[in-house]
Design a protein around this motif. Structure first.
Motif, PDB file in Angstrom:
ATOM      1  N   ASP A  20      46.995  37.956  40.898  1.00 49.71           N
ATOM      2  CA  ASP A  20      47.972  38.733  40.122  1.00 49.71           C
ATOM      3  C   ASP A  20      48.329  40.029  40.853  1.00 49.71           C
ATOM      4  O   ASP A  20      49.491  40.427  40.901  1.00 49.71           O
ATOM      5  N   HIS A  21      47.303  40.699  41.374  1.00 51.22           N
ATOM      6  CA  HIS A  21      47.562  41.967  42.077  1.00 51.22           C
ATOM      7  C   HIS A  21      48.415  41.731  43.315  1.00 51.22           C
ATOM      8  O   HIS A  21      49.288  42.536  43.646  1.00 51.22           O
ATOM      9  N   ARG A  22      48.153  40.627  44.003  1.00 51.81           N
ATOM     10  CA  ARG A  22      48.944  40.330  45.201  1.00 51.81           C
ATOM     11  C   ARG A  22      50.410  40.075  44.837  1.00 51.81           C
ATOM     12  O   ARG A  22      51.330  40.484  45.556  1.00 51.81           O
ATOM     13  N   ASP A  53      55.310  38.806  33.081  1.00 51.27           N
ATOM     14  CA  ASP A  53      54.106  37.985  33.268  1.00 51.27           C
ATOM     15  C   ASP A  53      52.892  38.862  33.558  1.00 51.27           C
ATOM     16  O   ASP A  53      51.798  38.611  33.055  1.00 51.27           O
ATOM     17  N   TYR A  54      53.118  39.855  34.395  1.00 50.57           N
ATOM     18  CA  TYR A  54      52.011  40.738  34.785  1.00 50.57           C
ATOM     19  C   TYR A  54      51.432  41.426  33.549  1.00 50.57           C
ATOM     20  O   TYR A  54      50.218  41.454  33.345  1.00 50.57           O
ATOM     21  N   VAL A  55      52.307  41.968  32.727  1.00 54.13           N
ATOM     22  CA  VAL A  55      51.855  42.694  31.544  1.00 54.13           C
ATOM     23  C   VAL A  55      51.207  41.738  30.528  1.00 54.13           C
ATOM     24  O   VAL A  55      50.147  42.025  29.969  1.00 54.13           O
ATOM     25  N   THR A  57      50.120  38.408  30.936  1.00 55.50           N
ATOM     26  CA  THR A  57      49.053  37.520  31.395  1.00 55.50           C
ATOM     27  C   THR A  57      47.945  38.276  32.121  1.00 55.50           C
ATOM     28  O   THR A  57      46.774  38.120  31.803  1.00 55.50           O
ATOM     29  N   HIS A  58      48.327  39.104  33.078  1.00 59.29           N
ATOM     30  CA  HIS A  58      47.302  39.797  33.866  1.00 59.29           C
ATOM     31  C   HIS A  58      46.475  40.752  33.000  1.00 59.29           C
ATOM     32  O   HIS A  58      45.244  40.764  33.103  1.00 59.29           O
ATOM     33  N   PHE A  59      47.163  41.527  32.191  1.00 59.88           N
ATOM     34  CA  PHE A  59      46.418  42.497  31.383  1.00 59.88           C
ATOM     35  C   PHE A  59      45.445  41.778  30.451  1.00 59.88           C
ATOM     36  O   PHE A  59      44.312  42.212  30.276  1.00 59.88           O
ATOM     37  N   ARG A  61      44.043  38.849  30.886  1.00 58.29           N
ATOM     38  CA  ARG A  61      42.968  38.293  31.709  1.00 58.29           C
ATOM     39  C   ARG A  61      41.958  39.390  32.077  1.00 58.29           C
ATOM     40  O   ARG A  61      40.741  39.201  31.977  1.00 58.29           O
ATOM     41  N   GLU A  62      42.504  40.522  32.483  1.00 62.02           N
ATOM     42  CA  GLU A  62      41.641  41.616  32.923  1.00 62.02           C
ATOM     43  C   GLU A  62      40.848  42.191  31.738  1.00 62.02           C
ATOM     44  O   GLU A  62      39.636  42.426  31.845  1.00 62.02           O
ATOM     45  N   GLU A  63      41.529  42.374  30.621  1.00 56.66           N
ATOM     46  CA  GLU A  63      40.870  42.970  29.456  1.00 56.66           C
ATOM     47  C   GLU A  63      39.772  42.044  28.915  1.00 56.66           C
ATOM     48  O   GLU A  63      38.717  42.515  28.480  1.00 56.66           O
ATOM     49  N   ASP A 122      41.603  52.564  39.236  1.00 54.55           N
ATOM     50  CA  ASP A 122      40.998  52.140  37.958  1.00 54.55           C
ATOM     51  C   ASP A 122      40.491  50.689  38.039  1.00 54.55           C
ATOM     52  O   ASP A 122      39.397  50.378  37.558  1.00 54.55           O
ATOM     53  N   ASP A 123      41.319  49.808  38.596  1.00 52.36           N
ATOM     54  CA  ASP A 123      40.871  48.418  38.708  1.00 52.36           C
ATOM     55  C   ASP A 123      39.717  48.303  39.710  1.00 52.36           C
ATOM     56  O   ASP A 123      38.746  47.574  39.475  1.00 52.36           O
ATOM     57  N   ALA A 124      39.817  49.055  40.793  1.00 49.50           N
ATOM     58  CA  ALA A 124      38.722  49.025  41.778  1.00 49.50           C
ATOM     59  C   ALA A 124      37.422  49.494  41.132  1.00 49.50           C
ATOM     60  O   ALA A 124      36.336  49.000  41.457  1.00 49.50           O
ATOM     61  N   ASP A 125      37.539  50.432  40.183  1.00 47.35           N
ATOM     62  CA  ASP A 125      36.342  50.952  39.514  1.00 47.35           C
ATOM     63  C   ASP A 125      35.619  49.855  38.736  1.00 47.35           C
ATOM     64  O   ASP A 125      34.388  49.751  38.802  1.00 47.35           O
ATOM     65  N   TYR A 126      36.360  49.036  37.986  1.00 50.43           N
ATOM     66  CA  TYR A 126      35.642  47.957  37.261  1.00 50.43           C
ATOM     67  C   TYR A 126      35.105  46.925  38.249  1.00 50.43           C
ATOM     68  O   TYR A 126      34.079  46.301  38.003  1.00 50.43           O
ATOM     69  N   GLY A 127      35.805  46.754  39.383  1.00 47.52           N
ATOM     70  CA  GLY A 127      35.298  45.832  40.414  1.00 47.52           C
ATOM     71  C   GLY A 127      33.921  46.263  40.894  1.00 47.52           C
ATOM     72  O   GLY A 127      32.987  45.460  40.960  1.00 47.52           O
TER      73      GLY A 127
HETATM   74 FE   LIG Z   1      44.852  44.848  37.380  1.00 45.24          FE
END
Ligand SMILES: [Fe+2]
Ligand SMILES: [Fe+2]
Length: 138
Positions: A20-22, A53-55, A57-59, A61-63, A122-127
């Protein structure tokens, strides 16, 4: 010319989320290229479709992942997603009223900002959090 070059250090190690990020990264570059060629307006239909889609589906999935992993900074992360979603909605509404080059510039600034301060921080932080947690618990 691309606004930025992909680097595998952007990967978090979660294939669906990384994909998704890519897609978002490529979208920003494509919009930038189109803008540089004076054709930014013509990309906006595609850009808003991919952002939808990003908002949606991705959100989600991430949440889901962050809840499952009991990520301690979940609440501000959700708030950031909500603000970005509202900003995309607002831009889309303005686009439907009057798509123009100024909107392309604003959208590029918003997406670039999001990429640097949300995806890469922020995303890197949860990673980091999930990888640390997984390595501690074995
Ligand atoms: Fe993300
Ligand atoms: Fe996020």
């Amino acid at each position: 010319m691309a606004i930025a070059t992909w680097d595998d250090r952007f990967l978090l190690g979660f294939p669906d989320l990384d994909r998704d990020h890519r897609i978002l990264f490529d979208l920003i570059n494509q919009l930038h290229d189109a803008y540089a060629n004076g054709r930014g307006d013509e990309r906006l239909d595609v850009v808003f479709s991919v952002l939808g889609d990003y908002v949606n589906t991705h959100f989600r999935r991430e949440e889901d992942l962050l809840r499952t992993c009991q990520y301690p900074r979940l609440v501000p992360h959700l708030a950031a997603h909500a603000v970005f979603s509202a900003d995309v909605d607002d831009m889309f509404r303005r686009y439907r009223q009057n798509g123009n080059e100024k909107l392309v510039i604003e959208l590029l600034a918003m997406l670039t900002n999001w990429w640097h301060f949300h995806v890469l921080e922020d995303d890197a932080d949860y990673g980091h959090y999930i990888r640390d947690k997984t390595s501690v618990s074995g």
